[in-house]
Design a protein around this motif. Structure first.
Motif, short mmCIF file in Angstrom:
data_model
loop_
_atom_site.label_atom_id
_atom_site.label_comp_id
_atom_site.label_asym_id
_atom_site.label_seq_id
_atom_site.Cartn_x
_atom_site.Cartn_y
_atom_site.Cartn_z
N ILE A 298 0.82 -1.21 0.00
CA ILE A 298 0.00 0.00 0.00
C ILE A 298 0.86 1.26 0.00
CG2 ILE A 298 -1.90 1.17 1.18
CD1 ILE A 298 -2.52 -1.57 -0.11
N GLN A 299 2.09 1.19 0.46
CA GLN A 299 2.92 2.39 0.46
C GLN A 299 3.20 2.89 -0.95
OE1 GLN A 299 6.97 1.87 1.82
NE2 GLN A 299 7.14 -0.19 0.95
N HIS A 300 3.06 2.03 -1.97
CA HIS A 300 3.29 2.43 -3.36
C HIS A 300 1.99 2.75 -4.10
CE1 HIS A 300 7.46 1.26 -2.90
NE2 HIS A 300 7.11 0.05 -2.52
N THR A 301 0.84 2.59 -3.43
CA THR A 301 -0.45 2.84 -4.08
C THR A 301 -0.66 4.33 -4.29
OG1 THR A 301 -1.33 0.86 -3.01
CG2 THR A 301 -2.92 2.42 -3.95
N LEU A 302 -1.19 4.69 -5.46
CA LEU A 302 -1.38 6.09 -5.84
C LEU A 302 -2.79 6.55 -5.53
CD1 LEU A 302 0.41 5.92 -9.32
CD2 LEU A 302 1.36 6.82 -7.18
N PHE A 303 -2.89 7.77 -5.01
CA PHE A 303 -4.18 8.37 -4.70
C PHE A 303 -4.24 9.78 -5.26
CE2 PHE A 303 -3.25 5.29 -1.37
CZ PHE A 303 -4.40 4.51 -1.37
N GLY A 304 -5.42 10.15 -5.77
CA GLY A 304 -5.62 11.49 -6.32
C GLY A 304 -7.05 11.91 -6.13
N SER A 305 -7.70 12.35 -7.21
CA SER A 305 -9.10 12.75 -7.10
C SER A 305 -10.05 11.58 -7.40
CB SER A 305 -9.40 13.90 -8.07
OG SER A 305 -9.26 13.48 -9.43
N ILE A 306 -9.60 10.62 -8.21
CA ILE A 306 -10.45 9.47 -8.52
C ILE A 306 -10.48 8.49 -7.36
CG2 ILE A 306 -10.80 7.54 -10.11
CD1 ILE A 306 -9.44 9.16 -12.28
N PHE A 307 -9.34 8.20 -6.80
CA PHE A 307 -9.23 7.35 -5.61
C PHE A 307 -8.69 8.21 -4.47
CE2 PHE A 307 -8.75 4.37 -9.16
CZ PHE A 307 -9.73 3.43 -8.85
N THR A 308 -9.48 8.34 -3.42
CA THR A 308 -9.08 9.18 -2.29
C THR A 308 -9.09 8.35 -1.01
OG1 THR A 308 -11.31 9.89 -1.62
CG2 THR A 308 -10.25 11.08 -3.45
N LEU A 309 -8.39 8.87 -0.02
CA LEU A 309 -8.35 8.23 1.30
C LEU A 309 -9.42 8.81 2.23
CD1 LEU A 309 -4.51 7.87 1.94
CD2 LEU A 309 -6.15 6.08 1.36
N GLN A 310 -10.38 9.49 1.67
CA GLN A 310 -11.49 10.00 2.48
C GLN A 310 -12.26 8.84 3.08
OE1 GLN A 310 -14.07 12.58 0.32
NE2 GLN A 310 -15.42 13.01 2.06
N LYS A 311 -12.66 8.97 4.33
CA LYS A 311 -13.32 7.88 5.03
C LYS A 311 -14.63 7.52 4.35
CE LYS A 311 -14.85 6.48 9.68
NZ LYS A 311 -13.94 5.33 9.76
N ALA A 312 -14.85 6.23 4.17
CA ALA A 312 -16.05 5.74 3.51
C ALA A 312 -17.28 5.98 4.38
CB ALA A 312 -15.92 4.26 3.19
N ILE A 313 -18.34 6.48 3.77
CA ILE A 313 -19.58 6.72 4.50
C ILE A 313 -20.37 5.43 4.63
CG2 ILE A 313 -21.74 8.03 4.50
CD1 ILE A 313 -20.32 10.20 2.91
N VAL A 314 -20.38 4.64 3.57
CA VAL A 314 -21.14 3.39 3.54
C VAL A 314 -20.21 2.25 3.17
CG1 VAL A 314 -23.08 2.16 2.52
CG2 VAL A 314 -23.24 4.63 2.86
N LYS A 315 -20.30 1.14 3.87
CA LYS A 315 -19.53 -0.05 3.56
C LYS A 315 -20.23 -0.86 2.48
CE LYS A 315 -16.48 0.61 6.90
NZ LYS A 315 -15.06 0.88 6.65
N ASN A 316 -19.45 -1.45 1.59
CA ASN A 316 -20.01 -2.27 0.52
C ASN A 316 -20.44 -3.62 1.10
OD1 ASN A 316 -20.51 -3.84 -1.77
ND2 ASN A 316 -18.94 -2.78 -2.96
N PRO A 317 -21.74 -3.94 1.09
CA PRO A 317 -22.19 -5.20 1.70
C PRO A 317 -21.76 -6.44 0.94
CG PRO A 317 -24.01 -4.12 0.55
CD PRO A 317 -22.85 -3.17 0.50
N SER A 318 -21.33 -6.30 -0.30
CA SER A 318 -20.94 -7.47 -1.10
C SER A 318 -19.52 -7.94 -0.80
CB SER A 318 -21.06 -7.15 -2.60
OG SER A 318 -20.18 -6.09 -2.96
N ILE A 319 -18.76 -7.17 -0.03
CA ILE A 319 -17.39 -7.55 0.30
C ILE A 319 -17.40 -8.58 1.42
CG2 ILE A 319 -15.16 -6.74 1.16
CD1 ILE A 319 -15.75 -4.04 -0.07
N PRO A 320 -16.93 -9.79 1.18
CA PRO A 320 -16.93 -10.81 2.24
C PRO A 320 -15.88 -10.49 3.30
CG PRO A 320 -15.81 -11.66 0.30
CD PRO A 320 -16.37 -10.32 -0.08
N THR A 321 -16.20 -10.83 4.52
CA THR A 321 -15.28 -10.60 5.64
C THR A 321 -14.89 -11.93 6.25
OG1 THR A 321 -17.16 -10.33 7.16
CG2 THR A 321 -16.26 -8.33 6.15
N ALA A 322 -13.65 -12.00 6.68
CA ALA A 322 -13.15 -13.22 7.31
C ALA A 322 -13.70 -13.33 8.72
CB ALA A 322 -11.63 -13.22 7.34
#
Length: 433
Positions: A298-322
């Motif tokens: 993740i230290q090499h992952t790029l962020f700008g206006s399309i992908f931001t580190l702004q906190k998500a308001i809603v979690k995606n329910p389709s993402i499976p969790t361990a």
């Protein structure tokens, strides 16, 4: 019928790396970008279920241009032949190929977006760095799951700005990503690219991960084969042109030698799962635990206006969790559904590929033991050129030699006798009868 959601207006900037410390990984996991990225992988996975790479799929102008872009980059390999070298990894000719990529990336992305529509021309400045960083590192001449992730973000970004539509999902997952994988394998084999950040036997693969997820998704419907076919090289060769999962397996069989359960232990374990749907959801969980939460990635992952580190308001329910944290087994075979009965089982262990140990001293009969998979990081695992004569001594597992074995790195346990009861060097010429 309501109107489709409007495409947000982005103020495009040059993306940068923003996760500078290990604490920043938690910010990434709570961000909008994290939810959108994983949601995109799941959405493409759903769209390719029951589909084959070789079948006819309707492709939009943008999809065709993406395939042409990757074809141009692949042709550059033929124009940049590898240098003669003695080292195992890192042919310096790759840097010449990468220089061509850097010099042409802006033009390639600009032509791609302008062909679709003039309104997306401003996005070039933000999308170009994602494309450039999708094929490995110019300095280290390596490639890994972080570079694969960058290309998936490149595709997701094109969807987010509206150049690719929802109807393009299947074509992107099959045709575009298939062309990307062909290019990457050519780069890896031609320039002997080193795996970036490989964990050895505990990696799913040295280079890829998303391709396994989407390949498993393809097999969730209409598939006659079962996961138990994973270790079969003939099956991989037969299905490599129509399925991402088996295309990766075919490449592994060509690039690696030795027993499959040794060099690809995680894939060997997955072959014990009964259904492809379980493999699909399980790989997403594993991807979250083994790639998306790792700071070196993740230290090499790029962020700008399309992908931001702004906190998500809603979690995606389709993402499976361990349900529980993933832990690697301490002893190979004990926690693994394959092969056969584990080494710690009370039942007799069936024969599996391994090396039978000969007695180190003539006339001494050793207990029947076998070397576990040599690449597994277990306590006291042997290094190349050394042989262990047994596991840890103790109740139910006596050792022939109470003292420390000279060919092992293990110290003598406290409860062992300070003097061996059997000589390891055998009788000498000066010994009295």
């Amino acid at each position: 019928m309501g109107d489709p959601d409007p495409i947000p207006k982005y103020h495009h900037v040059v993306p940068t790396t923003q996760v500078k410390t290990g604490d920043g990984v938690a910010v990434w996991e709570d961000s909008e970008a994290y939810q959108e990225y994983l949601g995109f992988i799941i959405a493409i996975g759903e769209s390719v279920k029951g589909r084959k790479i070789t079948e006819e799929i309707t492709m939009s102008c943008c999809c065709r241009r993406l395939v042409e872009l990757l074809t141009i980059l692949r042709k550059n390999i033929g124009e940049t032949p590898p240098c003669e070298m003695q080292s195992r990894y890192g042919n310096p000719a790759y840097r010449d190929w990468f220089t061509k990529l850097e010099s042409s990336a802006e033009t390639l992305v600009g032509d791609l977006l302008c062909t679709v529509g003039d309104e997306w021309g401003d996005a070039v400045v933000e999308l170009v760095p994602y494309l450039v960083n999708s094929f490995g590192n110019k300095t280290r001449i390596d490639y890994g799951t972080g570079h694969e992730m960058t290309f998936v973000m490149f595709l997701c970004g094109i969807f987010k700005i509206g150049a690719l539509k929802e109807a393009d999902r299947t074509a992107v997952g099959m045709k575009v990503f298939g062309a990307y994988m062909t290019l990457c394998r050519d780069l890896q084999s031609t320039y002997r690219m080193e795996p970036a950040g490989s964990m050895g036997v505990w990696n799913l693969d040295d280079y890829q991960f998303v391709s396994f997820i989407w390949g498993a998704a393809q097999l969730c419907e209409k598939a006659r084969i079962k996961p138990k076919s994973i270790s079969d090289p003939e099956m991989a060769e037969m299905l490599c042109k129509e399925n991402h999962f088996f295309a990766c397996l075919a490449y592994i069989h060509k690039a690696k030698t030795g027993p499959f359960h040794e060099h690809s232990n995680q894939l060997w374990n997955i072959s014990g799962v009964p259904m492809w749907s379980k493999v699909f959801t399980g790989l997403i969980k594993m991807y979250r635990a083994e790639v998306l939460c790792k700071f070196p990635v993740i230290q090499h992952t790029l962020f700008g206006s399309i992908f931001t580190l702004q906190k998500a308001i809603v979690k995606n329910p389709s993402i499976p969790t361990a349900d529980v944290a993933m832990e690697r087994p301490g002893v190979p075979g004990v926690d693994s559904p394959r092969p056969g009965i584990g080494m710690g089982s009370r039942f007799p262990r069936p024969g599996i590929p391994g090396i039978d140990l000969p007695p180190p001293v003539p006339g001494i009969t050793m207990q029947d033991i076998r070397i576990p998979p040599t690449a597994c990081p277990m306590p006291g695992a042997r290094v190349p050129g050394l042989v262990m004569v047994g596991q840890f001594p103790g109740p139910g597992n006596p050792t022939q030699f109470p003292g420390p074995c000279p060919n092992t790195r293990l110290p003598a346990p406290d409860f062992q006798s300070p003097k061996p009861t059997v000589s390891l060097i055998g009788p000498t010429e000066s010994s009295n009868p």
